[in-house]
Design an enzyme around this catalytic site. Sequence first.
Site, PDB file in Angstrom:
ATOM      1  CB  ALA A   1      54.553  45.519   8.487  1.00 37.29           C
ATOM      2  CB  ALA A   2      55.280  50.665  11.470  1.00 37.81           C
ATOM      3  N   GLY A   3      52.485  49.326  12.040  1.00 38.99           N
ATOM      4  CA  GLY A   3      51.291  49.170  12.879  1.00 38.99           C
ATOM      5  C   GLY A   3      51.059  47.710  13.231  1.00 38.99           C
ATOM      6  CG  ASP A   4      50.405  44.983  10.174  1.00 36.80           C
ATOM      7  OD1 ASP A   4      49.290  45.423  10.518  1.00 36.80           O
ATOM      8  OD2 ASP A   4      50.760  44.872   8.989  1.00 36.80           O
TER       9      ASP A   4
END
Length: 308
Positions: free
Chosen positions: A246-249
Amino acid sequence: MITVVGSLNMDLVVQTEQIPRVGETVLARDLRYVEGGKGANQAVAAARLGGNVSMIGAVGSDDMGDRLLTVLERDGVDISGIKRSTEPNGIALIIVDANGNNSITVVSGANFDLDAEYIHLHEDKIAGASIVLAQLECPLEFVAEAMLVAKNHGCTTVLNPAPAQKLSAELLANVDILTPNETELELLSGHSTATPEEIEAAGRKLMESGIKSLIVTLGSKGCFYMDADSAEYYPSYKVKMTDSTAAGDCFNGALVTALDRGDYMHDAIHYAMKAAAISVTREGAQPSLPTVKDMENFDVWYQERQEK
Ligand code: RIB
């Protein structure tokens, strides 16, 4: 207001020393159920950072669906555009290794019980938004309609093209800001993205389809921004990664929150990079997403956490 159009999953997460190779069996100590889904993660990221967020998507009519909606509501996301499908809830099977890297398989379920027509059922949520953010874990016709309707209502459209797939020129023409990672950019442009020069060339090629700006996320290396007149590299904040899920999210949710409140792109990217740095130091998808308070304390936090 920000409207997120996209997926909601229950993440089934196991932690292993290494992600197993083909034919290999590895042992994990426990299995965790964590709220996830690229769309829901982006919506929660934006809401936790102070955004006024509503979401269009679908969950199952099962306990997982209940749990995902409860968490979204608790974080202040308007869930009235989320369908209760007769399909089972979306599930993501996630393996996280000792270095925080992951591999993810998504079983789409309810996320694919959505079509172009459903966008029109909730057109008011797009008409009332200044920014519409989508990803690619739902049917393409649903995502493409959201981008088209958003453009017709004068919204800024942001597409995070994950998971990677080829997109039509018609869809891309309705995207203002595209946020691929290197692999997604390579697939979308058909050009290698192995070096900074190649990333810029691939980005320029893709921008011919009408995208106004592009942010290529480069994982722990940072990100690369480009528009018609400029190109700039932003190094990342160096921290020890626990879990990159979820880093990109988180980056996308924070970016649209900052843009929605009027930040310039340069400041919005810095803000999003800080939020993503916090998220990779924490486990899980939605539990890892920072709050306004976390962001206010960022400088002190980073002094303690910075990897030399
Ligand atoms: O980007 C991370 C997300 O991808 C996970 O939460 C999982 O649900 C998959 O959608």
